[in-house]
Design a protein around this motif. Structure first.
Motif, PDB file in Angstrom:
ATOM      1  N   UNK A 154       0.816  -1.209   0.000  1.00  0.00           N
ATOM      2  CA  UNK A 154       0.000   0.000   0.000  1.00  0.00           C
ATOM      3  C   UNK A 154       0.854   1.265   0.000  1.00  0.00           C
ATOM      4  N   UNK A 155       0.313   2.299  -0.651  1.00  0.00           N
ATOM      5  CA  UNK A 155       0.919   3.628  -0.718  1.00  0.00           C
ATOM      6  C   UNK A 155       2.298   3.621  -1.391  1.00  0.00           C
ATOM      7  N   UNK A 156       2.467   2.741  -2.366  1.00  0.00           N
ATOM      8  CA  UNK A 156       3.696   2.701  -3.158  1.00  0.00           C
ATOM      9  C   UNK A 156       3.337   2.956  -4.616  1.00  0.00           C
ATOM     10  N   UNK A 157       4.371   3.127  -5.453  1.00  0.00           N
ATOM     11  CA  UNK A 157       4.106   3.303  -6.880  1.00  0.00           C
ATOM     12  C   UNK A 157       3.516   2.023  -7.470  1.00  0.00           C
ATOM     13  N   UNK A 158       3.856   0.874  -6.887  1.00  0.00           N
ATOM     14  CA  UNK A 158       3.258  -0.382  -7.334  1.00  0.00           C
ATOM     15  C   UNK A 158       1.759  -0.400  -7.099  1.00  0.00           C
ATOM     16  N   UNK A 159       1.323   0.200  -5.995  1.00  0.00           N
ATOM     17  CA  UNK A 159      -0.104   0.263  -5.688  1.00  0.00           C
ATOM     18  C   UNK A 159      -0.859   1.080  -6.734  1.00  0.00           C
ATOM     19  N   UNK A 160      -0.230   2.121  -7.243  1.00  0.00           N
ATOM     20  CA  UNK A 160      -0.868   2.943  -8.278  1.00  0.00           C
ATOM     21  C   UNK A 160      -1.132   2.137  -9.540  1.00  0.00           C
ATOM     22  N   UNK A 161      -0.180   1.282  -9.901  1.00  0.00           N
ATOM     23  CA  UNK A 161      -0.378   0.420 -11.071  1.00  0.00           C
ATOM     24  C   UNK A 161      -1.419  -0.657 -10.781  1.00  0.00           C
ATOM     25  N   UNK A 162      -1.457  -1.126  -9.547  1.00  0.00           N
ATOM     26  CA  UNK A 162      -2.467  -2.103  -9.177  1.00  0.00           C
ATOM     27  C   UNK A 162      -3.867  -1.537  -9.291  1.00  0.00           C
ATOM     28  N   UNK A 163      -4.026  -0.269  -8.956  1.00  0.00           N
ATOM     29  CA  UNK A 163      -5.333   0.375  -9.050  1.00  0.00           C
ATOM     30  C   UNK A 163      -5.798   0.467 -10.507  1.00  0.00           C
ATOM     31  N   UNK A 164      -4.850   0.623 -11.422  1.00  0.00           N
ATOM     32  CA  UNK A 164      -5.215   0.634 -12.842  1.00  0.00           C
ATOM     33  C   UNK A 164      -5.795  -0.710 -13.258  1.00  0.00           C
ATOM     34  N   UNK A 165      -5.213  -1.788 -12.734  1.00  0.00           N
ATOM     35  CA  UNK A 165      -5.723  -3.124 -13.043  1.00  0.00           C
ATOM     36  C   UNK A 165      -7.073  -3.367 -12.396  1.00  0.00           C
ATOM     37  N   UNK A 166      -7.242  -2.845 -11.196  1.00  0.00           N
ATOM     38  CA  UNK A 166      -8.506  -3.018 -10.483  1.00  0.00           C
ATOM     39  C   UNK A 166      -9.660  -2.415 -11.281  1.00  0.00           C
ATOM     40  N   UNK A 167      -9.404  -1.293 -11.928  1.00  0.00           N
ATOM     41  CA  UNK A 167     -10.424  -0.648 -12.750  1.00  0.00           C
ATOM     42  C   UNK A 167     -10.831  -1.524 -13.938  1.00  0.00           C
ATOM     43  N   UNK A 168      -9.928  -2.458 -14.296  1.00  0.00           N
ATOM     44  CA  UNK A 168     -10.201  -3.335 -15.447  1.00  0.00           C
ATOM     45  C   UNK A 168     -10.723  -4.703 -15.023  1.00  0.00           C
ATOM     46  N   UNK A 169     -10.881  -4.894 -13.710  1.00  0.00           N
ATOM     47  CA  UNK A 169     -11.474  -6.143 -13.251  1.00  0.00           C
ATOM     48  C   UNK A 169     -10.614  -7.002 -12.357  1.00  0.00           C
ATOM     49  N   UNK A 170      -9.344  -6.649 -12.165  1.00  0.00           N
ATOM     50  CA  UNK A 170      -8.464  -7.448 -11.311  1.00  0.00           C
ATOM     51  C   UNK A 170      -8.888  -7.332  -9.845  1.00  0.00           C
ATOM     52  N   UNK A 171      -8.592  -8.372  -9.077  1.00  0.00           N
ATOM     53  CA  UNK A 171      -8.812  -8.336  -7.635  1.00  0.00           C
ATOM     54  C   UNK A 171      -7.530  -7.826  -6.997  1.00  0.00           C
ATOM     55  N   UNK A 172      -7.577  -6.616  -6.450  1.00  0.00           N
ATOM     56  CA  UNK A 172      -6.382  -5.988  -5.893  1.00  0.00           C
ATOM     57  C   UNK A 172      -6.320  -6.229  -4.393  1.00  0.00           C
ATOM     58  N   UNK A 173      -5.171  -6.736  -3.935  1.00  0.00           N
ATOM     59  CA  UNK A 173      -4.961  -6.978  -2.511  1.00  0.00           C
ATOM     60  C   UNK A 173      -3.760  -6.157  -2.047  1.00  0.00           C
ATOM     61  N   UNK A 174      -3.995  -5.298  -1.065  1.00  0.00           N
ATOM     62  CA  UNK A 174      -2.935  -4.425  -0.561  1.00  0.00           C
ATOM     63  C   UNK A 174      -2.422  -4.918   0.782  1.00  0.00           C
ATOM     64  N   UNK A 175      -1.107  -4.812   0.967  1.00  0.00           N
ATOM     65  CA  UNK A 175      -0.467  -5.264   2.199  1.00  0.00           C
ATOM     66  C   UNK A 175       0.432  -4.163   2.745  1.00  0.00           C
ATOM     67  N   UNK A 176       0.679  -4.242   4.039  1.00  0.00           N
ATOM     68  CA  UNK A 176       1.507  -3.217   4.675  1.00  0.00           C
ATOM     69  C   UNK A 176       2.952  -3.303   4.229  1.00  0.00           C
ATOM     70  N   UNK A 177       3.447  -4.507   3.962  1.00  0.00           N
ATOM     71  CA  UNK A 177       4.838  -4.692   3.554  1.00  0.00           C
ATOM     72  C   UNK A 177       4.922  -5.583   2.325  1.00  0.00           C
ATOM     73  N   UNK A 178       6.038  -5.467   1.630  1.00  0.00           N
ATOM     74  CA  UNK A 178       6.288  -6.342   0.486  1.00  0.00           C
ATOM     75  C   UNK A 178       6.456  -7.782   0.940  1.00  0.00           C
TER      76      UNK A 178
END
Length: 266
Positions: A154-178
Motif C-alpha cells: 500500500x501507498x507505493x508506486x506499485x499500488x498505483x499500477x495495481x489500481x489501474x488493473x482493479x479498474x479493469x477487473x483485477x482483484x487488488x490486494x494491498x499489504x503493509x509490507x512487500x
C-alpha cells in the motif's frame, strides 16, 4: 611599474574571487558543518530486501540502503548513525515531525512525495515489474493481469499500477509490507505481485523461483532518493555532497557490488 603592480594585484584578486565563488573546491566541508552534530537519526522500513531488511539471526538491520546511509553519515562526520525500523506509512510523518533526520527505504522520487518532503539526488535507478505464481501460465503482459488476484504494498508506486488493473477487473490486494505480499504469493493466495524489479529479482534469487517467475516487460523506470524534511534544506545539500564523494572515492561502487554484483548499470 606602478601600473604593472596594480595590474597584477587585480589579477590575483580576481582569481581569489573566482575560487571563492566556486565554494572552495572539492574539499569544501561547509555543507557538512551546517548539519553536523553527534548523531544522524535515520528511519526506514526494513522489509525491502536487498535494500533494507532485518537479519533473522541477529535482529540487525542490513542491506544496501543501510550500508549506504552509514557511509553517508561517516563522510559527513557524524560520530553515530542510528537507524530505526518503522511502518512505511510512518516515514514521511516522522521526517516532517523531525523525529528522524533522513529516511532511506527504497523510496522512489515522485512528484506527489516532493510536495511533502525534499529528496536527495538519485542514488539508485530502479523500476516496477511483476512476477506471477508458478502455474499461472496465461500471463505474458501487464494487461493479462486484469483477470488475476494482484498483490501490492500500500501507498507505493506499485499500488498505483495495481489500481489501474482493479479498474479493469483485477482483484487488488494491498499489504503493509512487500514481505507480506510475497508470503501470500507463496501460499497461493494471490496470482501476481507488482513491485520494484531489484526486490523481485532478489526474491527469485534466494528461493522464490520455486514459486514464481518474472513476466512481461518492466513497467517503469524510477529513481530512489534519500528523504529529508523541507524544514532542513541544509541536510539535503550535505547528503548530496556526501553521495558525490562516495561515488568519487569508490565507496559507492564497493557497496553496489556487494549487494547487487558487478556489471550492472548504476
Amino acid at each position: 611599474m606602478k601600473r604593472l603592480i596594480a595590474f597584477f594585484s587585480f589579477l590575483i584578486l580576481a582569481a581569489a574571487a573566482v575560487t571563492a565563488g566556486c565554494g572552495g573546491g572539492k574539499d569544501d566541508k561547509s555543507a557538512y558543518k551546517a548539519v553536523l552534530k553527534e548523531e544522524l537519526v535515520v528511519c526506514t522500513e526494513a522489509a525491502f530486501a536487498p535494500f533494507e531488511y532485518e537479519d533473522k539471526k541477529t535482529g540487525e538491520l542490513r542491506g544496501f540502503d543501510i550500508d549506504l546511509i552509514r557511509a553517508v553519515a561517516k563522510e559527513i562526520g557524524f560520530k553515530k548513525c542510528t537507524v530505526t525500523n518503522m511502518n512505511f506509512d510512518d516515514l514521511i510523518p516522522a521526517i516532517n515531525a523531525r523525529k528522524a533526520d533522513v529516511s532511506i527505504a527504497g523510496l522512489s522520487i515522485t512528484e506527489e512525495r516532493k510536495k511533502m518532503v525534499f529528496f536527495s539526488k538519485p542514488y539508485y535507478k530502479s523500476g516496477l515489474a511483476f512476477i506471477v505464481r508458478k502455474g499461472v501460465d496465461d500471463v505474458r503482459s501487464f494487461e493479462d493481469l486484469k483477470t488475476k488476484r494482484v498483490a501490492v504494498q500500500e501507498k507505493t508506486t506499485g499500488a498505483l499500477y495495481g489500481e489501474k488493473l482493479q479498474e479493469k477487473g483485477a482483484v487488488l490486494k494491498m499489504y503493509e509490507t512487500t514481505d507480506q505480499a510475497l508470503m501470500e504469493l507463496m501460499a497461493g493466495n494471490v496470482d501476481a505481485i507488482i513491485c520494484d524489479l531489484p526486490v523481485l529479482q532478489n526474491f527469485l534469487a534466494v528461493g522464490g523461483s520455486s514459486y514464481a517467475r518474472l513476466a512481461g516487460d518492466p513497467l517503469t523506470e524510477e529513481n530512489y532518493g534519500i528523504m529529508v524534511s523541507k524544514k532542513n534544506p541544509d541536510m539535503v545539500k550535505a547528503v548530496d555532497q556526501a553521495l558525490d564523494a562516495l561515488k568519487q572515492n569508490g565507496t559507492y561502487d564497493k557497496l553496489y557490488d556487494k549487494w547487487f554484483g558487478s556489471g550492472k548499470a548504476k
